[in-house]
Scaffold this active site. Structure first.
Site, PDB file in Angstrom:
ATOM      1  N   ASP A 155       5.702  -2.820  12.401  1.00 31.87           N
ATOM      2  CA  ASP A 155       4.241  -2.668  12.513  1.00 31.87           C
ATOM      3  C   ASP A 155       3.777  -2.633  13.978  1.00 31.87           C
ATOM      4  O   ASP A 155       2.764  -2.013  14.302  1.00 31.87           O
ATOM      5  CB  ASP A 155       3.493  -3.766  11.738  1.00 31.87           C
ATOM      6  CG  ASP A 155       3.904  -5.181  12.126  1.00 31.87           C
ATOM      7  OD1 ASP A 155       4.866  -5.339  12.896  1.00 31.87           O
ATOM      8  OD2 ASP A 155       3.270  -6.129  11.633  1.00 31.87           O
ATOM      9  N   ARG A 177       0.835  -1.199   0.000  1.00 36.72           N
ATOM     10  CA  ARG A 177       0.000   0.000   0.000  1.00 36.72           C
ATOM     11  C   ARG A 177       0.868   1.246   0.000  1.00 36.72           C
ATOM     12  O   ARG A 177       1.927   1.281   0.629  1.00 36.72           O
ATOM     13  CB  ARG A 177      -0.872   0.050   1.257  1.00 36.72           C
ATOM     14  CG  ARG A 177      -1.905  -1.038   1.350  1.00 36.72           C
ATOM     15  CD  ARG A 177      -2.776  -0.836   2.590  1.00 36.72           C
ATOM     16  NE  ARG A 177      -2.006  -0.817   3.826  1.00 36.72           N
ATOM     17  CZ  ARG A 177      -2.400  -0.218   4.939  1.00 36.72           C
ATOM     18  NH1 ARG A 177      -3.541   0.459   4.961  1.00 36.72           N
ATOM     19  NH2 ARG A 177      -1.670  -0.272   6.035  1.00 36.72           N
ATOM     20  N   SER A 212       8.141  -5.150   6.633  1.00 37.60           N
ATOM     21  CA  SER A 212       7.901  -6.281   7.541  1.00 37.60           C
ATOM     22  C   SER A 212       8.784  -7.482   7.237  1.00 37.60           C
ATOM     23  O   SER A 212       8.300  -8.588   6.938  1.00 37.60           O
ATOM     24  CB  SER A 212       6.425  -6.661   7.501  1.00 37.60           C
ATOM     25  OG  SER A 212       5.652  -5.563   7.894  1.00 37.60           O
TER      26      SER A 212
END
Length: 946
Positions: free
Chosen positions: A685, A567, A631
């Protein structure tokens, strides 16, 4: 009519004329399909009243719980006594049950009389007589010295409690299941309080008393033998259980004999008079009392009222008096008398025999309704002559028609109430079409030539969406009592075995405190320069030095990369009175060839997508700070640098491992030359989750993720972080707690199932804590437990599906769905069917739910123990007696599982009582959180420059 040739004048025309005459006279005994459907709806309402806690005391249909929780599964075995008491004689039986493939039952029995004076004498005389007969039988079998379990069929309305002490006794290893030729000792206490005598019994001092205690008292008084009364069984339940041994679809028991009754397997959640809402229990409807509150008044005829007035219990058992064998003959006799007095039969004459109650029996009806008209009429003539009458052929035809109308009404009324029971079962299962077997017993059903056919046909008319099989029971009250006892033993044994296995997955408070202690030790080791390399918990510095204070302002980009799609977000942070965070985003995919191509191609593709997004937002050429949620395992030495340690999740882009991903991204931006990134923060995150919640609540200083993976972060004092220079202020530490246990800290808490899951994982020996907690692994733990149960014959009747053998097939989302299931296990059943377990039972569903619950509870408790160590460390760092703090949480397991968060919080409160912790669910930690980290970093940077 000539005695030598009674049928000389018989003709079809004459038969039809006489039948029409009777039909007109008895038109109100002939019920239409519409009326029968209405009766069925009334009975369903009565069932609901009996099941509901509030209306049960005044309900006519009592819907009594029997404490029989399961039907046979074919594995029952052992040697049992059965005592069958329900009429003027009773039986004692020795029943040998052989399961596991053989599925055979051998029985030996003896019948004993109950003299009239004992049936109507005192209760103590009655039970002394039973005990004497039991002693006689055991003596005869040479078994007086053995203590066998006994199933007691007591076919009178009873309020029952406690069939389940057996399970407790076996669970605590007090008893073992009975095997042939082995003596056993049980300490059980089933109870059955007689509500009212029926069938002509009137022994005084028994109504309102526990019949088990009375029988035990009589046995104890003798002192020459001992038995264990394990179960008190209604004959209807016995019928269902007997047929259930032969056909596992049998969920209904029906008796139409001297009396009538039905039982069926009801969902526990519907039985309001009991606590507990999982699984099933057999309910004894006691439907003979239907109508005792006036519900059938419009359908009862003058004949029904006359019969009731002359009975020994006027106003009671009104439905039974319209159906059962005890009253059917009497109804016919009263009709014949009435028709004779109306000059419609026997030339208006009656005899003293015809006028005597009980002189026309139900067995007379069976003979008269013979399949062959002529034989039936011959039987009618013989029976009527036996009553002192001189019948004409017309009288015989009319009498036969009366019998047909009375028995047809009985069969149809029985069908209407049975239809209600079948609809209840179908609705419980939410099945479009129900397949069910009804176990049936009773002299009327078995001996009447037409009753069973009429009943079966009408049931199918009233419930066409039910595929019904009627299975005639072989000795439901004897064999059935033994089967209830055998099932109770099987359940108790299996439950003990299952609990022994599940206990390995249950953690005590002491064990959780030990997990917390070891976790705290590893945190200290991870922070220390000296022991950092050896520590399982790495306690990585994130270079995030502050949480939001509300003054952050500006436009920020966020890039969330962690899979085959990523994203790009524009996050507008506004300060002041209208403080807000607005986000717009676009999702882009990464083709397989780029994921596994070169690093240059990968980062060029990412930059192309950022450029496309800026153009889409009308911001082409802008220069903005960017929060990069990356990540993958990274080594960070400052906020705007992240060295990729290794690719995971299917990425293999060359030339990236060991390189700074920020430098690779900036190089791709420079090559394109269209826009600039004036600052890039590499974001975890979990930290993003803390920051998102920190924007809402300034007290949020801990981030937690419990989803596919699990991790935590928190604000640590700089002087404790030995890997980073400087002692002032705080820095967020990424705990990387999933790796806890890699040094063996969790070994004694791991089960065989954890070791299996670990051994079959991509990285055996790694992320041991995560493998006991996170969504990626919980389904696998459950699947392995289910396989173990099945292999040991404790689940799915020992039959495993190929699909269940497939690794990863039991998804963690199933745990949430199964534990959210309040709809009679429908969700569980559909999941089990998806797993190829089409033959699974309701009992299986309850057990699968229990396994899911135990595995999820342990995961939540372990998370709570880790979190307790984190918040207690913060409290101790600050030298506080009491800490008040907020934890920002994200992750599908935490958010979607119905009990996870509550169990985790309860554990945390227990293990860290000096910390008052508030939980705040994060929204988009990897997007919004990344932008907020960048915003805070820019704010701190500006403050430093000023």
């Amino acid at each position: 009519m000539s005695t030598s040739n009674p049928l000389a004048n018989y003709s079809t025309e004459l038969h039809d004329d006489q039948a029409d005459k009777v039909d007109k006279y008895l038109h109100n005994l002939q019920l239409s399909d519409k009326t029968l459907m209405d009766v069925s709806l009334r009975f369903r309402r009565e069932m609901d009243k009996g099941l509901c806690r509030d209306t049960n005391p005044t309900a006519a249909v009592k819907m009594l719980p029997t404490f029989v929780r399961s039907t046979p599964d074919g594995t029952e075995q052992g040697q049992f006594l059965a005592l069958d008491l329900g009429g003027s004689n009773f039986r004692v039986l020795l029943v040998k049950v052989m399961g596991n493939g053989e599925q055979k039952v051998e029985m030996e029995s003896q019948i004993y009389d109950i003299p009239e004076h004992i049936m109507r004498g005192s209760g103590s005389e009655f039970f002394d007589h039973i005990a004497a007969c039991l002693a006689n039988y055991l003596d005869k079998m040479g078994m007086k010295d053995k203590k066998l379990p006994l199933g007691f069929t007591f076919s009178f309305p009873c309020q029952q409690t406690k069939l389940d002490e057996l399970i407790t006794s076996i669970k605590h290893h007090e008893i073992t299941p009975p095997q042939p030729n082995i003596q056993h000792s049980l300490s059980l206490n089933p109870q059955a309080v007689l509500m009212s005598w029926t069938k002509g019994f009137r022994s005084s001092g028994v109504e309102g008393q526990d019949v088990v205690s009375l029988l035990r008292k009589s046995i104890k008084k003798r002192g020459d033998f001992d038995i264990d009364i394990v179960s008190v069984v209604n004959d209807t339940v016995g019928t269902m259980m007997t047929c259930g041994f032969d056909d596992r679809h049998c969920e209904v028991g029906l008796i139409v004999g001297t009396g009538t009754n039905a039982c069926y397997m009801e969902q526990m959640r519907n039985i309001g008079v009991l606590d507990g809402d999982e699984g099933r229990m057999c309910v004894n409807t006691e439907w003979g009392a239907f109508g005792d509150d006036g519900a059938l008044e419009d359908l009862r005829t003058d004949i029904d009222r006359e019969l009731d007035a002359g009975s020994f219990n006027p106003g009671k058992q009104l439905f039974e008096k319209m159906i059962s064998g005890m009253y059917m003959g009497e109804l016919v006799r009263l009709i014949l008398v009435k028709m004779a007095r109306s000059q419609l039969l026997f030339q208006g004459k009656t005899t003293s025999e015809l006028l005597t109650t009980g002189h026309f029996s139900s067995s007379h009806i069976y003979a008269i309704e013979n399949d062959k008209d002529e034989e039936g009429i011959a039987s009618a003539e013989k029976i009527l002559r036996g009553l002192g009458l001189d019948p004409s052929v017309e009288d015989c035809i009319a009498t036969r028609r009366v019998c047909q109308i009375v028995s047809t009404r009985a069969a149809h009324l029985c069908a209407s109430s049975l239809a209600s029971v079948l609809r209840q079962i179908r609705d419980n299962k939410a099945a479009e079409k129900l397949r069910v077997t009804i176990g049936v017993d009773g002299s009327v059903y078995k001996n009447h030539p037409e009753f069973s056919r009429r009943l079966n046909k009408m049931v199918r008319r009233l419930v066409p969406d039910c595929d019904v099989r009627f299975l005639q029971s072989q000795d439901g009250s004897g064999k059935g009592a033994a089967m209830v006892t055998a099932v109770a033993f099987r359940l108790a044994n299996q439950n003990a075995d299952r609990q022994h296995i599940l206990d390995t997955l249950r953690l005590s408070r002491e064990q959780l405190l030990e997990v917390k202690r070891r976790f705290s030790e590893e945190m200290t080791r991870g922070l220390s320069k000296q022991t950092h390399k050896q520590a399982s918990i790495k306690m990585l510095p994130t270079y995030v030095r502050s949480t939001p204070d509300g003054s952050e302002h500006g436009d920020f980009l966020a890039l969330d990369l962690g899979g085959s799609s990523f994203r790009v977000l524009l996050v507008r942070v506004r300060s002041g009175t209208k403080r807000s965070v607005d986000m717009q985003q676009k999702i882009y995919s990464i083709p397989q060839e780029i994921m596994q191509g070169t690093g240059e191609e990968l980062f060029n593709h990412i930059v192309d997508c950022i450029a496309d997004f800026l153009e889409y937002m009308g911001m082409k050429g802008a220069s903005l700070p960017l929060g990069f949620t990356f990540s993958f395992p990274c080594d960070q030495t400052k906020l705007d640098e992240g060295i990729l340690l290794k690719w995971t999740k299917g990425f293999k882009a060359s030339g990236c491992e060991g390189k700074d991903v920020v430098a690779l991204l900036k190089e791709a931006v420079r090559s394109r030359g269209e826009f600039d990134l004036n600052f890039v923060a590499v974001v975890n995150d979990t930290v993003g989750t803390m920051m998102t919640c920190g924007y809402e609540d300034p007290k949020c200083e801990v981030g937690l993720i419990v989803g596919t993976g699990t991790n935590a972060c928190y604000m640590e004092e700089m002087h404790n972080i030995e890997l980073v220079e400087g002692d002032n202020g705080r820095m967020c530490v990424n705990v990387e707690w999933g790796a806890f246990g890699e040094n063996g800290e969790l070994e004694e808490f791991c089960t065989e199932f954890d070791r299996l899951v670990d051994a079959c994982s991509n990285y055996p020996g790694k992320q041991r804590y995560e493998k006991m907690i996170s969504g990626m692994y919980l389904g696998e733990i459950v699947r392995n437990v289910l396989l173990d149960f099945t292999a040991k014959g404790l689940l799915f009747r020992g039959k495993v599906s190929e699909r269940l053998k497939t690794r990863g097939i039991f998804e963690t989302k199933f745990l949430s769905q199964i534990e959210s299931d309040r709809l009679a296990m429908r969700q569980v059943r559909s999941i089990l069917q998806h797993l190829g377990l089409t033959g699974s039972t309701c009992d299986d569903s309850v057990l699968v739910k229990e396994v899911c619950s135990v595995v999820a509870r342990r995961a939540a408790q372990l998370s709570g123990a880790g979190l307790a160590a984190v918040v207690d460390k913060i409290r101790q760092n600050r030298n506080l007696n009491q800490l008040s703090i907020t934890v920002g949480v994200d992750g599908t397991l935490y958010k979607t599982h119905p009990h996870f968060s509550a169990v985790m919080q309860e554990t945390l409160r227990d293990l860290a009582p000096q910390c008052e912790v508030t939980f705040l669910k994060s929204e988009d930690g990897s997007g919004k959180g990344a932008a907020l980290i960048t915003a805070v970093a820019c704010r701190v940077k500006n403050e430093g420059q000023q």
